[in-house]
Write a protein that holds these residues in place. Sequence first.
Motif: not given
Length: 191
Positions: A17-35, A54-60
């Motif tokens: 689950y964690s890997s999938a969320i992080k992959r989506i955040v990275s590939t889609e350049r997500v700015d805000m995640w509301v679990p 910590e991994e600085h994932l997501g948008g700009l």
Amino acid sequence: MDKYFTLPDPLTQPSRYSSAIKRIVSTERVDMWVPCSSVHATMVDSDVASEIREEHLGGLEGCKSFIPEPLVAGALHWKDQFEELCKELQFIVPESKAVTCVSDAVDFLHSPETLSSGHQFLLKSLSLDDLGRDDFTLFPLSTREATRSHLSHIPTPISEHHPFLLQRFLSGAEYCTHVAVRDGKIVAFVA
């Protein structure tokens, strides 16, 4: 809505689950995640949000997550930790007793101190037990045996693995509130 993604179950497959969320955040350049997966996944979501930061994932500017860090999330999520936080902040909290076996619960409920106080107690699971959420039995029952019998037959047995909290019942009007706070400002409130 641009896309939908199927995710692994956060409770049975937390690392997938964690890997999938992080992959989506990275590939889609997500700015805000509301679990919003489940109350049962709060701590998993909090851990994932921490990893995203910590991994600085997501948008700009990186992905912000609308969930607190694990230490804060745990203090707000778990009944016993929330009670301790309230005590630290010098709030008045109802009397309570954590129990990990039926005998401890019966001994507390039928102690001379509890009986002489005249107070009644509700049993609340500390492990988010959905099976027992609708049991609003007020304890102690009329005899030790009746209390023991009732507590021995609850859907999720009281144990070290499934601790419960006996919390003093307070009579009066009941209110349920939800508040969302972002950067120190209330952004939503419902009562």
